[in-house]
Scaffold this motif. Structure first.
Motif, PDB file in Angstrom:
ATOM      1  N   VAL A 157       0.860  -1.184   0.000  1.00 54.67           N
ATOM      2  CA  VAL A 157       0.000   0.000   0.000  1.00 54.67           C
ATOM      3  C   VAL A 157       0.895   1.231   0.000  1.00 54.67           C
ATOM      4  O   VAL A 157       1.597   1.509   0.964  1.00 54.67           O
ATOM      5  N   HIS A 158       0.876   1.968  -1.116  1.00 55.52           N
ATOM      6  CA  HIS A 158       1.718   3.158  -1.244  1.00 55.52           C
ATOM      7  C   HIS A 158       1.046   4.386  -0.648  1.00 55.52           C
ATOM      8  O   HIS A 158       1.713   5.334  -0.247  1.00 55.52           O
ATOM      9  N   PHE A 159      -0.278   4.357  -0.624  1.00 53.56           N
ATOM     10  CA  PHE A 159      -1.011   5.490  -0.059  1.00 53.56           C
ATOM     11  C   PHE A 159      -2.462   5.088   0.168  1.00 53.56           C
ATOM     12  O   PHE A 159      -3.028   4.293  -0.584  1.00 53.56           O
ATOM     13  N   GLU A 160      -3.048   5.629   1.229  1.00 52.27           N
ATOM     14  CA  GLU A 160      -4.483   5.481   1.465  1.00 52.27           C
ATOM     15  C   GLU A 160      -5.061   6.863   1.704  1.00 52.27           C
ATOM     16  O   GLU A 160      -4.552   7.624   2.537  1.00 52.27           O
ATOM     17  N   ALA A 161      -6.104   7.212   0.965  1.00 45.40           N
ATOM     18  CA  ALA A 161      -6.705   8.537   1.043  1.00 45.40           C
ATOM     19  C   ALA A 161      -7.703   8.621   2.193  1.00 45.40           C
ATOM     20  O   ALA A 161      -8.127   7.593   2.736  1.00 45.40           O
ATOM     21  N   PRO A 162      -8.107   9.829   2.561  1.00 46.80           N
ATOM     22  CA  PRO A 162      -9.120   9.972   3.611  1.00 46.80           C
ATOM     23  C   PRO A 162     -10.410   9.246   3.216  1.00 46.80           C
ATOM     24  O   PRO A 162     -10.701   9.110   2.023  1.00 46.80           O
ATOM     25  N   PRO A 163     -11.187   8.790   4.167  1.00 45.63           N
ATOM     26  CA  PRO A 163     -12.429   8.081   3.846  1.00 45.63           C
ATOM     27  C   PRO A 163     -13.428   8.977   3.125  1.00 45.63           C
ATOM     28  O   PRO A 163     -13.397  10.205   3.260  1.00 45.63           O
ATOM     29  N   ALA A 164     -14.326   8.337   2.376  1.00 43.11           N
ATOM     30  CA  ALA A 164     -15.302   9.079   1.575  1.00 43.11           C
ATOM     31  C   ALA A 164     -16.172   9.991   2.427  1.00 43.11           C
ATOM     32  O   ALA A 164     -16.622  11.043   1.955  1.00 43.11           O
ATOM     33  N   SER A 165     -16.408   9.618   3.681  1.00 43.47           N
ATOM     34  CA  SER A 165     -17.254  10.434   4.562  1.00 43.47           C
ATOM     35  C   SER A 165     -16.682  11.831   4.799  1.00 43.47           C
ATOM     36  O   SER A 165     -17.401  12.746   5.203  1.00 43.47           O
TER      37      SER A 165
END
Length: 372
Positions: A157-165
């Motif tokens: 996992v190179h990056f995880e974005a903020p949740p859709a909420s």
């Protein structure tokens, strides 16, 4: 893993502004060089160059994401969008969509940013897509938005974005920041600094299911154009695509902390290189016009066809130069005729020759002052 948007001070990025001062000065200097170079061209040539520069960016910003488009189709659609002719039949929705987005960016760069602008761009980019759930709106799915590589059993996992909420709140804050830091905003920032933060900030939010990279680069160009008060026509995507691994590596290095001096110096240097590439393209275009003026009515049909094909390769030309075999294929002629034609072009001064025997290669003879 903790990402930058997990930090308590998000999105208050910090950086050493003094490190960017000489880069900002160079950007303004090279912006003047571009304007000066264009003044040597007539109105028709400027229009043609504009189409070539915009179409190259459209193709390359898509190629960065692994989407290969037909350059001729993109140019046809661009001309149609700019009122310069009918669009040829059979244009793919992806080619029409990126053309529409680039024209909107070119025409309306000075407008304030809002949700509607980005939703419109997103619909343009993904008009032919049948797999994306939310087109023309921010993502809503509950699954994490991740940038990953490798097989499922050993995924990185190179990056995880903020949740859709969080998308509505995040984008409301991003849009306010973008407009406040514009030249007429509450807290204006220098061109390279603003463009660099805008791009990183946007792609870290990753608000759409797809198209974030293309829209993020468009926002960087919108930012630069606003600071220059004219379309930048900068070869940003073209430059990034040539060193795509460096681009993704820089994004990954700077998606975990809020201190982003390294990112800003990287992105600023990329923009300066993009400017130099654009100036070199202007010089190439001027040299092309002079070439055809010099050799008008001196070339036979085969030679004209091959020369046109060489110019179509652009400033980088044929990899390693034009070979006799290339000439035979493009000119649809025999080896003996190709040999005579090539020798004639060298004697006229239209081509230069390097190498010997099977290593012989031919290059356009152009007097270009600037280099990319």
């Amino acid at each position: 893993m903790t990402w930058n948007w997990d930090q308590p001070d998000w999105p208050k990025f910090s950086y050493k502004s003094e490190a960017l001062v000489p880069l900002e000065q160079q950007f303004l200097l090279q912006s003047g060089e571009f304007v000066g170079a264009c003044k040597h061209m007539g109105a028709d040539d400027q229009e043609t160059l504009k189409i070539e520069l915009i179409s190259e960016e459209a193709v390359k910003t898509s190629e960065i994401e692994g989407k290969l488009l037909n350059r001729d189709s993109v140019q046809s659609s661009l001309r149609h969008q700019l009122g310069l002719g009918a669009e040829r039949p059979g244009i793919d929705p992806a080619e029409r969509g990126i053309s529409e987005m680039m024209v909107d960016l070119y025409r309306n760069f000075g407008d304030s940013l809002d949700d509607a602008t980005m939703f419109t761009w997103h619909r343009m980019l993904l008009s032919g897509d049948r797999e994306i759930g939310a087109i023309g709106g921010y993502r809503t799915h509950a699954e994490p938005m991740q940038v990953v590589s490798g097989p499922d059993y050993k995924r990185s996992v190179h990056f995880e974005a903020p949740p859709a909420s969080r998308m509505n709140d995040e984008m409301t804050r991003f849009i306010a920041w973008f407009n406040d830091t514009s030249p007429g905003g509450k807290t204006p920032l220098p061109p390279l600094t603003r463009a660099g933060i805008a791009h990183l900030y946007f792609v870290c939010i990753h608000p759409f299911e797809d198209g974030n990279g293309r829209i993020g680069r468009a926002l960087a160009e919108k930012s630069l154009a606003q600071n220059l008060n004219r379309p930048s026509l900068i070869a940003l995507a073209y430059t990034i695509e040539r060193k795509r691994k460096d681009y993704y590596a820089a994004l990954e290095r700077n998606n975990k902390e809020l201190e982003i001096t390294a990112w800003l110096t990287y992105f600023a240097s990329t923009i300066l290189e993009a400017q130099r590439n654009t100036i070199a393209r202007v010089d190439f275009f001027v040299a092309k016009a002079k070439f055809y003026e010099t050799f008008r009515d001196q070339l036979n049909g085969r030679q004209e066809k091959v020369i046109a094909r060489m110019f179509k390769e652009g400033i980088d030309g044929f990899k390693g130069g034009l070979s006799a075999d290339n000439y035979i294929t493009i000119g649809k002629t025999s080896r003996a005729t190709a040999t005579r034609d090539l020798q004639d072009l060298v004697e006229k001064g239209a081509l230069t020759r390097t190498g010997e025997l099977r290593h012989t290669r031919y290059h356009l003879s152009l007097a270009i002052q600037s280099t990319a």
